[in-house]
Structures are given as C-alpha cells and as structure tokens.
Design a protein around this motif. Sequence first.
Motif, PDB file in Angstrom:
ATOM      1  N   ALA A 134       0.829  -1.207   0.000  1.00  0.00           N
ATOM      2  CA  ALA A 134       0.000   0.000   0.000  1.00  0.00           C
ATOM      3  C   ALA A 134       0.861   1.254   0.000  1.00  0.00           C
ATOM      4  CB  ALA A 134      -0.937  -0.003   1.199  1.00  0.00           C
ATOM      5  N   ASN A 135       1.885   1.285   0.815  1.00  0.00           N
ATOM      6  CA  ASN A 135       2.766   2.450   0.858  1.00  0.00           C
ATOM      7  C   ASN A 135       3.431   2.699  -0.489  1.00  0.00           C
ATOM      8  OD1 ASN A 135       2.288   3.078   3.537  1.00  0.00           O
ATOM      9  ND2 ASN A 135       3.991   1.846   4.279  1.00  0.00           N
ATOM     10  N   ARG A 136       3.938   1.646  -1.079  1.00  0.00           N
ATOM     11  CA  ARG A 136       4.611   1.755  -2.375  1.00  0.00           C
ATOM     12  C   ARG A 136       3.629   2.223  -3.456  1.00  0.00           C
ATOM     13  NH1 ARG A 136       7.690  -3.339  -3.387  1.00  0.00           N
ATOM     14  NH2 ARG A 136       5.598  -4.131  -3.180  1.00  0.00           N
ATOM     15  N   GLU A 137       2.427   1.657  -3.446  1.00  0.00           N
ATOM     16  CA  GLU A 137       1.455   1.993  -4.484  1.00  0.00           C
ATOM     17  C   GLU A 137       0.946   3.425  -4.351  1.00  0.00           C
ATOM     18  OE1 GLU A 137      -0.430   1.190  -8.029  1.00  0.00           O
ATOM     19  OE2 GLU A 137       1.153   0.133  -6.986  1.00  0.00           O
ATOM     20  N   ILE A 138       0.688   3.860  -3.136  1.00  0.00           N
ATOM     21  CA  ILE A 138       0.231   5.238  -2.941  1.00  0.00           C
ATOM     22  C   ILE A 138       1.264   6.201  -3.515  1.00  0.00           C
ATOM     23  CG2 ILE A 138      -0.219   7.038  -1.226  1.00  0.00           C
ATOM     24  CD1 ILE A 138      -2.586   5.241  -1.299  1.00  0.00           C
ATOM     25  N   ARG A 139       2.527   5.973  -3.202  1.00  0.00           N
ATOM     26  CA  ARG A 139       3.585   6.852  -3.735  1.00  0.00           C
ATOM     27  C   ARG A 139       3.601   6.826  -5.261  1.00  0.00           C
ATOM     28  NH1 ARG A 139       6.558   4.607   0.528  1.00  0.00           N
ATOM     29  NH2 ARG A 139       7.650   3.235  -0.895  1.00  0.00           N
ATOM     30  N   LYS A 140       3.339   5.665  -5.841  1.00  0.00           N
ATOM     31  CA  LYS A 140       3.413   5.496  -7.287  1.00  0.00           C
ATOM     32  C   LYS A 140       2.242   6.173  -8.016  1.00  0.00           C
ATOM     33  CE  LYS A 140       2.969   1.601 -10.297  1.00  0.00           C
ATOM     34  NZ  LYS A 140       3.021   0.150 -10.365  1.00  0.00           N
ATOM     35  N   VAL A 141       1.026   6.048  -7.504  1.00  0.00           N
ATOM     36  CA  VAL A 141      -0.157   6.512  -8.239  1.00  0.00           C
ATOM     37  C   VAL A 141      -0.674   7.874  -7.786  1.00  0.00           C
ATOM     38  CG1 VAL A 141      -0.858   4.143  -8.732  1.00  0.00           C
ATOM     39  CG2 VAL A 141      -1.891   5.351  -6.798  1.00  0.00           C
ATOM     40  N   ASP A 142      -0.140   8.400  -6.715  1.00  0.00           N
ATOM     41  CA  ASP A 142      -0.588   9.679  -6.164  1.00  0.00           C
ATOM     42  C   ASP A 142      -0.005  10.819  -6.994  1.00  0.00           C
ATOM     43  OD1 ASP A 142      -1.430  11.759  -4.564  1.00  0.00           O
ATOM     44  OD2 ASP A 142       0.101  11.415  -3.037  1.00  0.00           O
ATOM     45  N   SER A 143      -0.691  11.194  -8.060  1.00  0.00           N
ATOM     46  CA  SER A 143      -0.143  12.176  -9.002  1.00  0.00           C
ATOM     47  C   SER A 143      -0.042  13.586  -8.431  1.00  0.00           C
ATOM     48  CB  SER A 143      -0.958  12.189 -10.295  1.00  0.00           C
ATOM     49  OG  SER A 143      -2.312  12.475 -10.040  1.00  0.00           O
ATOM     50  N   ASN A 144      -0.870  13.930  -7.445  1.00  0.00           N
ATOM     51  CA  ASN A 144      -0.781  15.280  -6.881  1.00  0.00           C
ATOM     52  C   ASN A 144       0.063  15.330  -5.605  1.00  0.00           C
ATOM     53  OD1 ASN A 144      -2.502  14.200  -4.964  1.00  0.00           O
ATOM     54  ND2 ASN A 144      -4.247  15.497  -5.490  1.00  0.00           N
ATOM     55  N   GLY A 145       0.572  14.180  -5.149  1.00  0.00           N
ATOM     56  CA  GLY A 145       1.506  14.138  -4.036  1.00  0.00           C
ATOM     57  C   GLY A 145       0.928  14.421  -2.665  1.00  0.00           C
ATOM     58  N   ASN A 146      -0.404  14.245  -2.499  1.00  0.00           N
ATOM     59  CA  ASN A 146      -1.009  14.536  -1.198  1.00  0.00           C
ATOM     60  C   ASN A 146      -1.016  13.344  -0.243  1.00  0.00           C
ATOM     61  OD1 ASN A 146      -3.042  12.972  -2.299  1.00  0.00           O
ATOM     62  ND2 ASN A 146      -4.673  14.456  -1.967  1.00  0.00           N
ATOM     63  N   GLY A 147      -0.484  12.200  -0.677  1.00  0.00           N
ATOM     64  CA  GLY A 147      -0.415  11.027   0.191  1.00  0.00           C
ATOM     65  C   GLY A 147      -1.653  10.153   0.162  1.00  0.00           C
ATOM     66  N   TYR A 148      -2.596  10.475  -0.691  1.00  0.00           N
ATOM     67  CA  TYR A 148      -3.846   9.731  -0.819  1.00  0.00           C
ATOM     68  C   TYR A 148      -4.124   9.487  -2.297  1.00  0.00           C
ATOM     69  CZ  TYR A 148      -4.779  11.226   3.960  1.00  0.00           C
ATOM     70  OH  TYR A 148      -4.693  11.449   5.308  1.00  0.00           O
ATOM     71  N   VAL A 149      -5.001   8.516  -2.556  1.00  0.00           N
ATOM     72  CA  VAL A 149      -5.511   8.319  -3.907  1.00  0.00           C
ATOM     73  C   VAL A 149      -6.926   8.865  -3.891  1.00  0.00           C
ATOM     74  CG1 VAL A 149      -6.068   6.658  -5.715  1.00  0.00           C
ATOM     75  CG2 VAL A 149      -4.115   6.256  -4.224  1.00  0.00           C
ATOM     76  N   ASP A 150      -7.136   9.966  -4.613  1.00  0.00           N
ATOM     77  CA  ASP A 150      -8.477  10.528  -4.662  1.00  0.00           C
ATOM     78  C   ASP A 150      -9.174  10.062  -5.932  1.00  0.00           C
ATOM     79  OD1 ASP A 150      -7.648  12.315  -6.751  1.00  0.00           O
ATOM     80  OD2 ASP A 150      -6.897  13.684  -5.219  1.00  0.00           O
TER      81      ASP A 150
END
Length: 101
Positions: free
Chosen positions: A57-73
């Motif tokens: 989860a940590n790795r994926e959030i960093r990878k897909v979080d395009s706006n860099g807020n630490g979440y997947v919106d």
Amino acid sequence: MAIKSLNISADGKREMTINEFKRWLKKLDADKDGKISRKELAEAVHISRGWFAKLKANREIRKVDSNGNGYVDESEFENLVEFAEKHLSVRILHLYDISLH
C-alpha cells in the motif's frame, strides 16, 4: 470489505468494469473523505489475502498519487487498475473485453 462481482474469470479473478471498480474503491473509504489512504488500501490487500499489505500500500500510494497529497483521490482511481489486477485478484474489463463476451 469483500469485492462483490458476479463474473469470475477462469483464473479466479473477479471481473468488473472500470465504473464498478471505482464504486468498489469508494467503499474502501472508511472515513468517507473521498480519498483512499495507505491504511485503507492496506486493508484491501489484507482482505484479499495479500502478503505484505502495508508495504504494498505504501509503495502503491507513492506510485499513483499524481498530486503528491499522500492519498488516492477519485481523479486518481484509474491509476490503481494495475495494482488491483496484481494484488486484489481483480480483472478490470475494458470496452474491448466486454464486446468479446
């Protein structure tokens, strides 16, 4: 939170459209803030019998979080398709897949 889908492929993956996948992701949003946190994504991996849920989860959030807020919106949900197919036993059906069935 189980993934509910009527279609199971020959390899045991649950098949769903991208819209069904987005609706399912919204169900993972435990605090209803409109975003998927590392903890919420790790819970999905854990429920899907995945190993190393927090790490993934940590790795994926960093990878897909395009706006860099630490979440997947919601605007980034489609970025999780590859992850879901690999770690959540899901196959996302695209329009060309549906036309073949």
